[in-house]
Design a protein around this motif. Structure first.
Motif, PDB file in Angstrom:
ATOM      1  N   LYS A 148       0.839  -1.200   0.000  1.00 20.89           N
ATOM      2  CA  LYS A 148       0.000   0.000   0.000  1.00 20.89           C
ATOM      3  C   LYS A 148       0.872   1.248   0.000  1.00 20.89           C
ATOM      4  O   LYS A 148       0.644   2.191  -0.764  1.00 20.89           O
ATOM      5  N   ALA A 149       1.863   1.217   0.881  1.00 25.53           N
ATOM      6  CA  ALA A 149       2.737   2.381   0.997  1.00 25.53           C
ATOM      7  C   ALA A 149       3.490   2.648  -0.302  1.00 25.53           C
ATOM      8  O   ALA A 149       3.765   3.789  -0.649  1.00 25.53           O
ATOM      9  N   ALA A 150       3.811   1.556  -0.999  1.00 22.26           N
ATOM     10  CA  ALA A 150       4.586   1.719  -2.226  1.00 22.26           C
ATOM     11  C   ALA A 150       3.687   1.899  -3.441  1.00 22.26           C
ATOM     12  O   ALA A 150       4.176   2.070  -4.554  1.00 22.26           O
ATOM     13  N   GLY A 151       2.393   1.828  -3.213  1.00 11.62           N
ATOM     14  CA  GLY A 151       1.466   1.982  -4.330  1.00 11.62           C
ATOM     15  C   GLY A 151       1.403   0.769  -5.219  1.00 11.62           C
ATOM     16  O   GLY A 151       1.234   0.875  -6.436  1.00 11.62           O
ATOM     17  N   LEU A 152       1.528  -0.388  -4.601  1.00 14.85           N
ATOM     18  CA  LEU A 152       1.498  -1.625  -5.385  1.00 14.85           C
ATOM     19  C   LEU A 152       0.245  -2.430  -5.085  1.00 14.85           C
ATOM     20  O   LEU A 152      -0.183  -2.523  -3.934  1.00 14.85           O
ATOM     21  N   LEU A 153      -0.320  -2.991  -6.111  1.00 12.87           N
ATOM     22  CA  LEU A 153      -1.488  -3.849  -5.911  1.00 12.87           C
ATOM     23  C   LEU A 153      -1.014  -5.299  -5.831  1.00 12.87           C
ATOM     24  O   LEU A 153      -1.358  -6.145  -6.666  1.00 12.87           O
ATOM     25  N   ARG A 154      -0.195  -5.526  -4.843  1.00 13.80           N
ATOM     26  CA  ARG A 154       0.360  -6.856  -4.643  1.00 13.80           C
ATOM     27  C   ARG A 154       0.240  -7.205  -3.177  1.00 13.80           C
ATOM     28  O   ARG A 154       0.141  -6.328  -2.329  1.00 13.80           O
ATOM     29  N   CYS A 155       0.280  -8.480  -2.875  1.00  9.88           N
ATOM     30  CA  CYS A 155       0.264  -8.837  -1.469  1.00  9.88           C
ATOM     31  C   CYS A 155       1.694  -8.756  -0.935  1.00  9.88           C
ATOM     32  O   CYS A 155       2.663  -8.818  -1.693  1.00  9.88           O
ATOM     33  N   GLY A 156       1.797  -8.559   0.355  1.00  9.78           N
ATOM     34  CA  GLY A 156       3.113  -8.364   0.957  1.00  9.78           C
ATOM     35  C   GLY A 156       4.058  -9.516   0.703  1.00  9.78           C
ATOM     36  O   GLY A 156       5.242  -9.327   0.456  1.00  9.78           O
ATOM     37  N   LYS A 157       3.505 -10.686   0.755  1.00 13.08           N
ATOM     38  CA  LYS A 157       4.331 -11.866   0.515  1.00 13.08           C
ATOM     39  C   LYS A 157       4.953 -11.829  -0.873  1.00 13.08           C
ATOM     40  O   LYS A 157       6.095 -12.184  -1.077  1.00 13.08           O
ATOM     41  N   SER A 158       4.112 -11.428  -1.801  1.00 12.10           N
ATOM     42  CA  SER A 158       4.570 -11.374  -3.177  1.00 12.10           C
ATOM     43  C   SER A 158       5.704 -10.360  -3.320  1.00 12.10           C
ATOM     44  O   SER A 158       6.695 -10.602  -4.018  1.00 12.10           O
ATOM     45  N   CYS A 159       5.552  -9.237  -2.642  1.00 13.03           N
ATOM     46  CA  CYS A 159       6.590  -8.197  -2.684  1.00 13.03           C
ATOM     47  C   CYS A 159       7.888  -8.724  -2.084  1.00 13.03           C
ATOM     48  O   CYS A 159       8.973  -8.522  -2.628  1.00 13.03           O
ATOM     49  N   ARG A 160       7.728  -9.374  -0.953  1.00 14.67           N
ATOM     50  CA  ARG A 160       8.906  -9.906  -0.277  1.00 14.67           C
ATOM     51  C   ARG A 160       9.645 -10.875  -1.179  1.00 14.67           C
ATOM     52  O   ARG A 160      10.858 -10.818  -1.350  1.00 14.67           O
ATOM     53  N   LEU A 161       8.898 -11.773  -1.791  1.00 11.53           N
ATOM     54  CA  LEU A 161       9.488 -12.776  -2.660  1.00 11.53           C
ATOM     55  C   LEU A 161      10.177 -12.133  -3.865  1.00 11.53           C
ATOM     56  O   LEU A 161      11.268 -12.521  -4.268  1.00 11.53           O
ATOM     57  N   ARG A 162       9.497 -11.158  -4.437  1.00 12.47           N
ATOM     58  CA  ARG A 162      10.051 -10.502  -5.613  1.00 12.47           C
ATOM     59  C   ARG A 162      11.368  -9.815  -5.252  1.00 12.47           C
ATOM     60  O   ARG A 162      12.335  -9.869  -5.992  1.00 12.47           O
ATOM     61  N   TRP A 163      11.373  -9.178  -4.101  1.00 14.99           N
ATOM     62  CA  TRP A 163      12.574  -8.474  -3.672  1.00 14.99           C
ATOM     63  C   TRP A 163      13.703  -9.462  -3.392  1.00 14.99           C
ATOM     64  O   TRP A 163      14.815  -9.324  -3.877  1.00 14.99           O
ATOM     65  N   ILE A 164      13.388 -10.479  -2.614  1.00 16.87           N
ATOM     66  CA  ILE A 164      14.421 -11.421  -2.195  1.00 16.87           C
ATOM     67  C   ILE A 164      14.969 -12.230  -3.361  1.00 16.87           C
ATOM     68  O   ILE A 164      16.163 -12.458  -3.475  1.00 16.87           O
ATOM     69  N   ASN A 165      14.089 -12.644  -4.231  1.00 16.56           N
ATOM     70  CA  ASN A 165      14.518 -13.548  -5.283  1.00 16.56           C
ATOM     71  C   ASN A 165      14.971 -12.861  -6.557  1.00 16.56           C
ATOM     72  O   ASN A 165      15.563 -13.503  -7.415  1.00 16.56           O
ATOM     73  N   TYR A 166      14.654 -11.621  -6.680  1.00 19.64           N
ATOM     74  CA  TYR A 166      14.929 -11.017  -7.980  1.00 19.64           C
ATOM     75  C   TYR A 166      15.505  -9.616  -7.932  1.00 19.64           C
ATOM     76  O   TYR A 166      16.391  -9.279  -8.694  1.00 19.64           O
ATOM     77  N   LEU A 167      15.025  -8.791  -7.038  1.00 14.23           N
ATOM     78  CA  LEU A 167      15.405  -7.391  -7.100  1.00 14.23           C
ATOM     79  C   LEU A 167      16.565  -6.992  -6.199  1.00 14.23           C
ATOM     80  O   LEU A 167      17.196  -5.967  -6.434  1.00 14.23           O
ATOM     81  N   ARG A 168      16.822  -7.776  -5.195  1.00 10.76           N
ATOM     82  CA  ARG A 168      17.888  -7.416  -4.260  1.00 10.76           C
ATOM     83  C   ARG A 168      19.174  -7.131  -5.017  1.00 10.76           C
ATOM     84  O   ARG A 168      19.564  -7.905  -5.897  1.00 10.76           O
ATOM     85  N   PRO A 169      19.825  -6.036  -4.688  1.00 11.28           N
ATOM     86  CA  PRO A 169      21.012  -5.657  -5.451  1.00 11.28           C
ATOM     87  C   PRO A 169      22.198  -6.588  -5.245  1.00 11.28           C
ATOM     88  O   PRO A 169      23.107  -6.609  -6.052  1.00 11.28           O
ATOM     89  N   ASP A 170      22.182  -7.357  -4.181  1.00 10.79           N
ATOM     90  CA  ASP A 170      23.354  -8.199  -3.918  1.00 10.79           C
ATOM     91  C   ASP A 170      23.221  -9.583  -4.548  1.00 10.79           C
ATOM     92  O   ASP A 170      24.012 -10.465  -4.262  1.00 10.79           O
ATOM     93  N   LEU A 171      22.231  -9.751  -5.371  1.00  9.53           N
ATOM     94  CA  LEU A 171      22.089 -11.058  -6.007  1.00  9.53           C
ATOM     95  C   LEU A 171      23.182 -11.261  -7.041  1.00  9.53           C
ATOM     96  O   LEU A 171      23.583 -10.336  -7.740  1.00  9.53           O
ATOM     97  N   LYS A 172      23.607 -12.457  -7.139  1.00  4.78           N
ATOM     98  CA  LYS A 172      24.708 -12.769  -8.034  1.00  4.78           C
ATOM     99  C   LYS A 172      24.230 -12.905  -9.476  1.00  4.78           C
ATOM    100  O   LYS A 172      24.812 -12.379 -10.399  1.00  4.78           O
ATOM    101  N   ARG A 173      23.198 -13.678  -9.638  1.00  8.36           N
ATOM    102  CA  ARG A 173      22.519 -13.810 -10.925  1.00  8.36           C
ATOM    103  C   ARG A 173      23.333 -14.426 -12.042  1.00  8.36           C
ATOM    104  O   ARG A 173      22.859 -14.535 -13.165  1.00  8.36           O
ATOM    105  N   GLY A 174      24.535 -14.819 -11.809  1.00  7.24           N
ATOM    106  CA  GLY A 174      25.291 -15.475 -12.865  1.00  7.24           C
ATOM    107  C   GLY A 174      24.967 -16.953 -12.917  1.00  7.24           C
ATOM    108  O   GLY A 174      24.218 -17.463 -12.099  1.00  7.24           O
ATOM    109  N   ASN A 175      25.516 -17.633 -13.891  1.00  6.48           N
ATOM    110  CA  ASN A 175      25.359 -19.076 -13.921  1.00  6.48           C
ATOM    111  C   ASN A 175      26.087 -19.686 -12.737  1.00  6.48           C
ATOM    112  O   ASN A 175      27.067 -19.129 -12.250  1.00  6.48           O
ATOM    113  N   PHE A 176      25.626 -20.820 -12.314  1.00 10.36           N
ATOM    114  CA  PHE A 176      26.296 -21.511 -11.218  1.00 10.36           C
ATOM    115  C   PHE A 176      27.617 -22.080 -11.738  1.00 10.36           C
ATOM    116  O   PHE A 176      27.689 -22.610 -12.846  1.00 10.36           O
ATOM    117  N   THR A 177      28.630 -21.948 -10.942  1.00  9.78           N
ATOM    118  CA  THR A 177      29.923 -22.498 -11.311  1.00  9.78           C
ATOM    119  C   THR A 177      30.005 -23.945 -10.846  1.00  9.78           C
ATOM    120  O   THR A 177      29.200 -24.398 -10.027  1.00  9.78           O
TER     121      THR A 177
END
Length: 247
Positions: free
Chosen positions: A42-71
């Motif tokens: 609500k605060a961010a103006g998103l029509l998403r549930c909190g869980k969904s936001c959390r998941l999106r942030w943790i799994n995809y948007l967090r800046p410290d994600l490595k995102r490369g192929n696994f070695t």
DNA sequence: AAATTGTCCAACCGCCTAGGG
DNA sequence: TCCCTAGGCGGTTGGACAATT
């Protein structure tokens, strides 16, 4: 009866996130940090549930994600950790900087399982597939060791069998460190614990894994893939094909 | 070229736990 | 002690794309 929904589903979007939603979420967390997920949408103006936001942030948007192929090193480390921990993806992820539990779980199911099977190793038991079921070792714990994952979400019992009597006490979740890892960081596994206790089926002990824990620092620059809406949209060094959220 | 099958992974679902009242 | 809520976790699914027929 059942639980009340985590949010008002009638007014929430589902499915793939749009660029704009990503921007809103990223923007909001940059400004306010990770706080109350329930009120965040609500605060961010998103029509998403909190869980969904959390998941999106943790799994995809967090800046410290490595995102490369696994070695290969990461592969082996995941295999070792899985042999010790079972399907405790969040704990495993805690040992792999920049990786998420979801990512590791997916990678396990799509790649590593197959890799182990091709080696003739049962991905659940981490033992040779032809090996007789009955293990004669008097140490029954080792015969049951297959942590084939304790029941989901069940607190791992202290007697949860593991390698050479290595019980979950030593690998229970950690309360500090890698705290920015959000969901996956309650692990209490310490390197020391693993080093002292973690002998596994694989010939080398966890010590080598321990070195691998520093992969992020030492190996660094594998190819990086950028993913959009679930598809790989680019591959290259981290400096090129930067996605929009990387600054 | 079209249809079918396989692969991959983001996102969802449901359950559990911790913590506060 | 009980109840409720939020956060967290692991399993599963849906759909897009790739490979094969």
């Amino acid at each position: 009866m059942g639980r009340s929904p985590c949010c008002e589903k009638a007014h929430t979007n589902k499915g793939a996130w749009t660029k704009e939603e990503d921007l809103r979420l990223t923007d909001y967390i940059r400004k306010h940090g990770e706080g109350c997920w329930r009120s965040l949408p609500k605060a961010a103006g998103l029509l998403r549930c909190g869980k969904s936001c959390r998941l999106r942030w943790i799994n995809y948007l967090r800046p410290d994600l490595k995102r490369g192929n696994f070695t290969d090193e990461e592969d082996e480390l995941i295999i070792k950790l899985h042999s010790l921990l079972g399907n405790k993806w969040s704990v495993i992820a805690g040992r792999l900087p920049g990786r998420t539990d979801n990512e590791i779980k997916n990678y396990w199911n799509t790649h590593i399982k197959r890799k182990l099977l091709s080696r003739g190793i049962d991905p659940q038991t981490h033992r040779p597939i032809n090996e007789p079921a009955a293990v004669t070792d008097s140490n029954t714990a080792s015969s049951q060791r297959t942590p084939a994952a304790p029941p989901q979400n069940a607190a791992v019992p202290s007697t949860f069998p593991n390698v050479n009597g290595f019980t979950s006490d030593a690998i229970s979740p950690k309360s500090e460190s890698s705290s920015d890892h959000g969901a996956t960081t309650s692990g209490t596994t310490t390197d020391e614990d693993l080093r002292q206790n973690g002998e596994c089926y694989y010939s080398d002990n966890i010590n080598s894994g321990r070195e691998e824990l520093n992969l992020e620092l030492t190996l660094g620059t594998g190819s990086t893939r950028w993913v959009e809406s679930g598809r790989i949209t680019g591959v290259g060094s981290s400096a090129e094909s930067k996605p929009w959220w990387v600054h």
